[in-house]
Design an enzyme around this catalytic site. Structure first.
Site, PDB file in Angstrom:
ATOM      1  N   CYS A  31       8.331  26.535 -36.814  1.00 38.08           N
ATOM      2  CA  CYS A  31       7.549  25.300 -37.008  1.00 38.08           C
ATOM      3  C   CYS A  31       6.161  25.213 -37.470  1.00 38.08           C
ATOM      4  O   CYS A  31       5.806  24.491 -38.355  1.00 38.08           O
ATOM      5  CB  CYS A  31       7.778  24.415 -35.679  1.00 38.08           C
ATOM      6  SG  CYS A  31       7.854  22.542 -35.888  1.00 38.08           S
TER       7      CYS A  31
ATOM      8  N   CYS B 149      11.615  21.365 -33.610  1.00 37.53           N
ATOM      9  CA  CYS B 149      12.102  22.802 -33.975  1.00 37.53           C
ATOM     10  C   CYS B 149      12.050  23.479 -32.640  1.00 37.53           C
ATOM     11  O   CYS B 149      11.153  23.668 -31.858  1.00 37.53           O
ATOM     12  CB  CYS B 149      11.278  23.535 -34.941  1.00 37.53           C
ATOM     13  SG  CYS B 149      11.600  22.968 -36.631  1.00 37.53           S
TER      14      CYS B 149
ATOM     15  N   CYS C 289       7.494  19.380 -38.303  1.00 40.47           N
ATOM     16  CA  CYS C 289       7.314  19.836 -39.717  1.00 40.47           C
ATOM     17  C   CYS C 289       8.374  19.468 -40.646  1.00 40.47           C
ATOM     18  O   CYS C 289       8.470  19.828 -41.866  1.00 40.47           O
ATOM     19  CB  CYS C 289       7.677  21.216 -39.505  1.00 40.47           C
ATOM     20  SG  CYS C 289       9.391  21.896 -39.309  1.00 40.47           S
TER      21      CYS C 289
ATOM     22  N   CYS D  23      12.920  17.539 -38.135  1.00 40.35           N
ATOM     23  CA  CYS D  23      11.911  18.080 -36.982  1.00 40.35           C
ATOM     24  C   CYS D  23      10.812  17.117 -37.154  1.00 40.35           C
ATOM     25  O   CYS D  23      10.249  16.638 -38.055  1.00 40.35           O
ATOM     26  CB  CYS D  23      11.323  19.269 -37.214  1.00 40.35           C
ATOM     27  SG  CYS D  23       9.835  19.781 -36.220  1.00 40.35           S
TER      28      CYS D  23
ATOM     29  N   GLY E  27      29.994  46.088 -30.447  1.00 43.51           N
ATOM     30  CA  GLY E  27      30.445  45.055 -29.682  1.00 43.51           C
ATOM     31  C   GLY E  27      31.214  45.488 -28.309  1.00 43.51           C
ATOM     32  O   GLY E  27      31.636  44.782 -27.926  1.00 43.51           O
TER      33      GLY E  27
END
Lengths: 284, 252
Positions: free
Chosen positions: A273, A267, A245, A242, A33
């Site tokens: 997808c 998506c 899909c 979606c 980080g």
């Protein structure tokens, strides 16, 4: 497929530059980080198009790697296509659009829906590596705040959101604490993707070219989104399925289809997808 | 008398050839209000900055509960500045975040010491706004929409929210009109008595010092020329400079 170009070192950058980048990456992995400065090179694409990510990818790329590049989750957008073709031409590596087949995934603004594995590396393109930049413009001061782990300021920002809007309004680049020590900007991924970073088996590398910073989250490192006890972190997702899909779990893009208010949700992760669509077609 | 909380000995500081502090010693006991008075350039603000650890002296020590303030690390000193200590600046714009709401300003110190419950932080902010007589409906307003006196009161609320033991005040009433000054002084006096606060206040306003302070230090050219109980110093000034200072107060 375009042929490998003559006259360039493998993966475009010279070996001394890659060595410098790798040292920065090693240091970044050692201090999860923490932002490590590095000497970002001029790349053959403009700042803001992924110069940081592309340099990190160039530094870790080997001839046997398989590269996937996504832009907002999609494999077929300009940025993704250009970067993929760039590495095909200067390194001759294999590329793929399948998340499961890739060893290195360079991404802009998304984490793939499919869970990543230990043998994969995800490289994020970062516009602004400093999570406190909007709150404290002085770089010397934010550096001091990081060294003292003095992050009350970030909570003030979240407090302001709740006071003003009733909830934390940050929907992307949502600040996280890495390993309980450093406050980190996860790059402009949607807050929806933040939980995927927590204890991810894959190595996560972040490159900011204009700002000349590299940082990293090693595998299985705790990544916690900042929040309040009575206003816990919520991943935000459009409440639809979606249109292609039918997924109710994936992150969705809103697509305007005409100028009479027509729209649909699909998506954002194109590989996820199309994989689901193919599976459904195979079942039929 | 109990052992003083803040003890400074032999503080000396030069800005080039100019002596800002010359062998200054000062004690602040628990619950005591000490005023530092003197003319412009006498080293009052510099002394406050040295005592609060913001500026290192050339020589001398500052001890807080026996611990050397300038020897501790920056992290420890910052923690001290936002827990046991508070600092009220002369200009509220230096002490406030002007682009953060009043509630956020009061809550910042709480969040800096680890408060992570929004409801509690907001409740605390509301109760402190009430204590400094700011209307609760202004909690989400930006401080830049406040008057000067309100900004100063907000700064005091923001400083006192973590219940510090010692508050440094650098001319908190400077630049305010007299009626607002009077209310602010009244507020500082009642809060410090209620909370048992120690206050180290820098001022050039002798009347304010008389109203607030238990003890008074008179500074001139970096030296403490006279110190003692407020009434003693102001009613029976010994040093010629103190005599001048007391006699130059305008009576209405």
């Amino acid at each position: 497929m375009s042929p490998v170009m003559e006259g360039y070192n493998f993966a475009y950058l010279d070996e001394a530059t890659k060595r410098m980048l790798r040292r920065a990456i090693l240091k970044a992995v050692a201090i999860p980080g923490h932002q490590i400065p590095f000497g970002a090179r001029e790349m053959p694409l403009p700042y803001g198009w992924g110069t940081g990510g592309i340099q990190v990818t160039a530094a870790i790329l080997g001839p046997s790697d398989t590269l996937k590049v996504i832009d907002q989750g999609a494999d077929d957008t300009t940025n993704a296509v250009s970067i993929r073709r760039f590495f095909t031409r200067v390194a001759g590596v294999a590329t793929t659009e399948r998340t499961s087949e890739a060893t290195i995934i360079q991404t802009r603004h998304r984490i793939p829906e499919q869970a990543l594995r230990e043998d994969q590396v995800i490289v994020y393109q970062v516009p602004q590596p400093e999570p406190l930049s909007r709150l404290e413009p002085r770089r010397a001061e934010t550096k001091r705040l990081h060294s003292l782990a003095d992050y009350g300021l970030m909570h003030v920002r979240l407090y302001e959101d709740i006071a003003r809007y009733g909830h934390i309004a940050k929907a992307y680049d949502y600040p996280v604490m890495v390993n309980g020590r450093y406050l980190m900007a996860p790059s402009p991924i949607p807050a929806f993707d933040n939980p995927k970073m927590d204890r991810m088996p894959a190595l996560q590398l972040f490159g900011a070219g204009r700002e000349k910073r590299i940082y990293a989250v090693p595998p299985y490192t705790e990544v916690k989104s900042l929040d309040f006890e009575d206003h816990p972190f919520r991943p935000i997702r459009a409440p639809h399925a979606c249109a292609l899909c039918g997924s109710r779990e994936s992150y969705l893009d809103e697509v305007i289809t005409d100028d009479r208010g027509g729209r649909l949700f699909v998506c954002s992760d194109t590989d996820y997808c199309s994989g689901r669509v193919a599976l459904r077609e195979a079942a039929e | 008398m109990t052992r003083p909380m803040l003890e400074a000995r032999g503080l000396t500081l030069h800005f080039g050839a100019i002596p800002a502090l010359v062998d200054v010693a000062i004690d602040v006991a628990e619950g005591e209000v000490v005023a530092i008075v003197g003319e412009s350039g006498s080293g009052k603000t510099t002394l406050l900055r040295v005592l609060s650890g913001l500026m290192p002296p050339d020589a001398g020590t500052v001890r807080w509960l026996g611990e050397d303030v300038h020897a501790m690390g920056e992290a420890a000193r910052r923690r001290l500045l936002r827990t046991d200590w508070g600092f009220v600046h002369q200009n509220p714009r230096d002490g406030l975040r002007l682009n953060v709401s009043a509630g956020g300003n009061v809550g910042e110190r709480l969040m800096a010491v680890g408060a992570r419950h929004y409801g509690n932080i907001r409740g605390e902010a509301l109760s402190w706004l009430a204590k400094v007589e700011i209307d609760a409906t202004r909690i989400d307003d930006l401080p830049r929409t406040f008057s000067g006196g309100m900004q100063q009161r907000l700064q005091i609320a923001r400083t006192l929210v973590t219940h510090p033991k010692l508050v440094f005040m650098d001319e908190p009433t400077g630049g305010l009109d007299v009626s607002v000054q009077a209310r602010l002084l009244d507020l500082i006096r009642s809060l410090s008595r209620e909370l048992g606060l120690s206050v180290l206040i820098v001022t050039h306003d002798i009347a304010a010092a008389r109203l607030l302070a238990d003890r008074i230090l008179v500074m001139r050219r970096g030296r403490v020329v006279e110190q003692g109980l407020t009434d003693r110093v102001l009613d029976d000034p010994q040093h010629p400079y103190t005599q001048l200072l007391v006699s130059s107060v305008l009576a209405a």
